[in-house]
Motif scaffolding. Structure first.
Motif, PDB file in Angstrom:
ATOM      1  N   PRO A  83       2.403  -4.488   3.773  1.00 38.86           N
ATOM      2  CA  PRO A  83       3.586  -3.608   3.813  1.00 38.86           C
ATOM      3  C   PRO A  83       3.252  -2.257   3.179  1.00 38.86           C
ATOM      4  O   PRO A  83       2.581  -2.217   2.145  1.00 38.86           O
ATOM      5  CB  PRO A  83       4.622  -4.355   2.965  1.00 38.86           C
ATOM      6  CG  PRO A  83       4.154  -5.776   2.913  1.00 38.86           C
ATOM      7  CD  PRO A  83       2.663  -5.739   3.027  1.00 38.86           C
ATOM      8  N   THR A  84       3.698  -1.170   3.796  1.00 36.82           N
ATOM      9  CA  THR A  84       3.290   0.153   3.314  1.00 36.82           C
ATOM     10  C   THR A  84       4.480   1.058   2.999  1.00 36.82           C
ATOM     11  O   THR A  84       5.580   0.871   3.510  1.00 36.82           O
ATOM     12  CB  THR A  84       2.426   0.902   4.362  1.00 36.82           C
ATOM     13  OG1 THR A  84       3.187   1.009   5.564  1.00 36.82           O
ATOM     14  CG2 THR A  84       1.121   0.190   4.618  1.00 36.82           C
ATOM     15  N   ALA A 109       0.837  -1.204   0.000  1.00 34.82           N
ATOM     16  CA  ALA A 109       0.000   0.000   0.000  1.00 34.82           C
ATOM     17  C   ALA A 109       0.867   1.247   0.000  1.00 34.82           C
ATOM     18  O   ALA A 109       1.957   1.273   0.576  1.00 34.82           O
ATOM     19  CB  ALA A 109      -0.925   0.006   1.215  1.00 34.82           C
ATOM     20  N   LEU A 110       0.364   2.271  -0.695  1.00 36.75           N
ATOM     21  CA  LEU A 110       0.957   3.609  -0.652  1.00 36.75           C
ATOM     22  C   LEU A 110      -0.058   4.471   0.093  1.00 36.75           C
ATOM     23  O   LEU A 110      -1.158   4.700  -0.418  1.00 36.75           O
ATOM     24  CB  LEU A 110       1.198   4.121  -2.071  1.00 36.75           C
ATOM     25  CG  LEU A 110       1.713   5.562  -2.196  1.00 36.75           C
ATOM     26  CD1 LEU A 110       3.008   5.760  -1.418  1.00 36.75           C
ATOM     27  CD2 LEU A 110       1.923   5.917  -3.668  1.00 36.75           C
ATOM     28  N   CYS A 111       0.300   4.889   1.302  1.00 38.38           N
ATOM     29  CA  CYS A 111      -0.705   5.543   2.142  1.00 38.38           C
ATOM     30  C   CYS A 111      -0.189   6.872   2.688  1.00 38.38           C
ATOM     31  O   CYS A 111       0.942   7.278   2.411  1.00 38.38           O
ATOM     32  CB  CYS A 111      -1.146   4.603   3.257  1.00 38.38           C
ATOM     33  SG  CYS A 111       0.194   4.138   4.349  1.00 38.38           S
ATOM     34  N   PHE A 112      -1.059   7.544   3.435  1.00 35.67           N
ATOM     35  CA  PHE A 112      -0.699   8.835   4.009  1.00 35.67           C
ATOM     36  C   PHE A 112       0.164   8.647   5.268  1.00 35.67           C
ATOM     37  O   PHE A 112       0.063   7.613   5.936  1.00 35.67           O
ATOM     38  CB  PHE A 112      -1.959   9.623   4.370  1.00 35.67           C
ATOM     39  CG  PHE A 112      -2.862   9.875   3.198  1.00 35.67           C
ATOM     40  CD1 PHE A 112      -2.363  10.484   2.047  1.00 35.67           C
ATOM     41  CD2 PHE A 112      -4.196   9.501   3.224  1.00 35.67           C
ATOM     42  CE1 PHE A 112      -3.181  10.708   0.950  1.00 35.67           C
ATOM     43  CE2 PHE A 112      -5.027   9.728   2.137  1.00 35.67           C
ATOM     44  CZ  PHE A 112      -4.522  10.332   1.002  1.00 35.67           C
ATOM     45  N   ASP A 113       0.979   9.639   5.584  1.00 36.87           N
ATOM     46  CA  ASP A 113       1.754   9.609   6.821  1.00 36.87           C
ATOM     47  C   ASP A 113       0.781   9.381   7.983  1.00 36.87           C
ATOM     48  O   ASP A 113      -0.293   9.986   8.023  1.00 36.87           O
ATOM     49  CB  ASP A 113       2.467  10.949   7.055  1.00 36.87           C
ATOM     50  CG  ASP A 113       3.581  11.187   6.050  1.00 36.87           C
ATOM     51  OD1 ASP A 113       3.792  10.327   5.180  1.00 36.87           O
ATOM     52  OD2 ASP A 113       4.227  12.244   6.143  1.00 36.87           O
ATOM     53  N   GLY A 114       1.150   8.514   8.880  1.00 39.25           N
ATOM     54  CA  GLY A 114       0.330   8.292  10.072  1.00 39.25           C
ATOM     55  C   GLY A 114      -0.741   7.250   9.876  1.00 39.25           C
ATOM     56  O   GLY A 114      -1.421   6.869  10.833  1.00 39.25           O
ATOM     57  N   GLU A 115      -0.897   6.745   8.656  1.00 39.72           N
ATOM     58  CA  GLU A 115      -1.914   5.714   8.394  1.00 39.72           C
ATOM     59  C   GLU A 115      -1.250   4.359   8.662  1.00 39.72           C
ATOM     60  O   GLU A 115      -0.741   3.720   7.752  1.00 39.72           O
ATOM     61  CB  GLU A 115      -2.351   5.824   6.922  1.00 39.72           C
ATOM     62  CG  GLU A 115      -3.779   5.420   6.683  1.00 39.72           C
ATOM     63  CD  GLU A 115      -4.189   5.598   5.226  1.00 39.72           C
ATOM     64  OE1 GLU A 115      -3.408   6.117   4.402  1.00 39.72           O
ATOM     65  OE2 GLU A 115      -5.315   5.189   4.912  1.00 39.72           O
ATOM     66  N   THR A 116      -1.241   3.931   9.913  1.00 34.75           N
ATOM     67  CA  THR A 116      -0.355   2.818  10.305  1.00 34.75           C
ATOM     68  C   THR A 116      -1.053   1.478  10.413  1.00 34.75           C
ATOM     69  O   THR A 116      -0.397   0.461  10.534  1.00 34.75           O
ATOM     70  CB  THR A 116       0.285   3.118  11.666  1.00 34.75           C
ATOM     71  OG1 THR A 116      -0.769   3.495  12.560  1.00 34.75           O
ATOM     72  CG2 THR A 116       1.318   4.209  11.558  1.00 34.75           C
TER      73      THR A 116
END
Ligand code: AMP
Ligand code: MG
Length: 338
Positions: free
Chosen positions: A276-277, A264-271
């Protein structure tokens, strides 16, 4: 051919200008992405750009200049709106489309009678063009279809051995290609969103229409106002899917659908995502997303992800540029999570 790797010192820029003067191709940093330059006045030099990139002949190039006065000879007329936009946003990530003069071969514009021109703000780009003393045609310095290059290493990965030289000026600050606005009609017509937003154009020109192709797939048989928009673009090897919805909805979707080897390519803080991100910026920071999105798409392939699920950015302000690139990387595959 052996590609020369150059730094940004005076001797290197002199060498790069010498290669360009001899009709060769040189990749150089700009504030948007790395460009692959050639002498815009020479059909033979420009043909080398198309060949190195594997770019379709009908996909027009942007011509780069180092000073406002260099625009006049390249175009048939400069509308008052263009002058106002240039005063506000040049040098910078704004490309304007004019009616092309005879100085520039038709092949630069993919056969169109218009010409896209930009005055970049990156000091290395400007110094290189200034040293050349002629306009430099420069599309993004990647293999056609792959994510645009924001570092010299990205250029090398795509074009080593296919171009004469690369100037390494570090990472690009904007990270997505320039805004393209057509000024040949009445109202400014935005063909590609970038660092200069539609709102910024409206603030100066009073109006700005956004082309349908920015956020929608072209209908079969429809003519592309911006030929680059019709090709598969910016895409890594991984299948890219945009997930629109809350972070919680994305996590729930991935728990159900993600498989071994997906990422996944996600936003900062999206934990809390169960794969794997990589992160590409805060959800409310489209400038950071723009600066990182292409490097992340390349990284997805380095990590061997089969499917890359991407947290869908907002379409507000500069977010529209990020959304436009990701939508194409995903071949318009968006899952609405409500
Ligand atoms: P690149 O420099 O690789 O980002 O590609 C430049 C893009 O600018 C093209 O793919 C087109 O979509 C757009 N463009 C360049 N020249 C023109 C033009 N004369 N008319 C319309 N779009 C253009
Ligand atoms: Mg490109």
């Amino acid at each position: 051919m052996t590609t020369e790797y150059l730094d940004t010192g005076a001797a290197s820029l002199a060498r790069a200008a010498e290669l360009l003067r001899a009709g060769e191709t040189v990749a150089f940093p700009t504030e948007t992405v790395y460009g692959l330059g050639a002498d815009a006045r020479s059909a033979a030099a420009v043909a080398r750009i198309f060949e190195a990139k594997g770019r379709p002949q009908d996909n027009p190039l942007i011509v780069h200049i180092a000073a406002w006065e260099e625009l006049g000879p390249l175009v048939l007329e400069i509308p008052p709106t263009a002058q106002a936009l240039a005063e506000a946003y040049w040098p910078g990530p704004l490309t304007m489309i004019f009616r092309r003069s005879e100085v520039i071969p038709a092949s630069v514009s993919g056969g169109l009678d218009t010409l896209a021109v930009r005055l970049p703000s990156h000091p290395v780009a400007r110094e290189l063009i200034r040293r050349c003393g002629f306009p430099v045609a420069a599309p993004s310095a990647n293999r056609s279809g792959s994510p645009s290059p924001t570092t010299a290493a990205h250029v090398a990965a795509d074009l080593d051995g296919r171009i004469a030289a690369v100037i390494d000026g570090g990472p690009c600050s904007v990270g997505v290609e320039s805004t393209v606005v057509d000024l040949t009609g009445g109202v400014p017509h935005l063909l590609r969103p970038g660092g200069v937003t539609a709102e910024m154009i409206r603030a100066v020109a009073g109006a700005c229409e956004v082309d349908d192709a920015v956020t929608h797939r072209l209908r079969d048989g429809a003519r592309a106002a911006s030929p680059g928009m019709k090709y598969k673009h910016y895409a890594p090897q991984a299948r890219v899917i945009l997930l629109r919805g809350s972070s919680e909805a994305r996590a729930a979707y991935l728990r159900e659908h993600a498989q071994e080897g997906d990422g996944a390519l996600c936003f900062d803080g999206e934990t809390s995502l169960p794969v794997p991100t990589m992160t590409y910026g805060r959800e409310d920071d489209p400038a950071a997303q723009a600066a990182h999105v292409f490097a992340c798409l390349r990284q997805a392939d380095e990590r061997g992800f089969r499917t890359l699920y991407v947290s869908c950015p907002s379409e507000e302000g500069m977010g529209l540029a990020v959304y436009n690139r990701l939508l194409r990387a995903a071949a318009f595959e968006v899952i609405e999570l409500g």
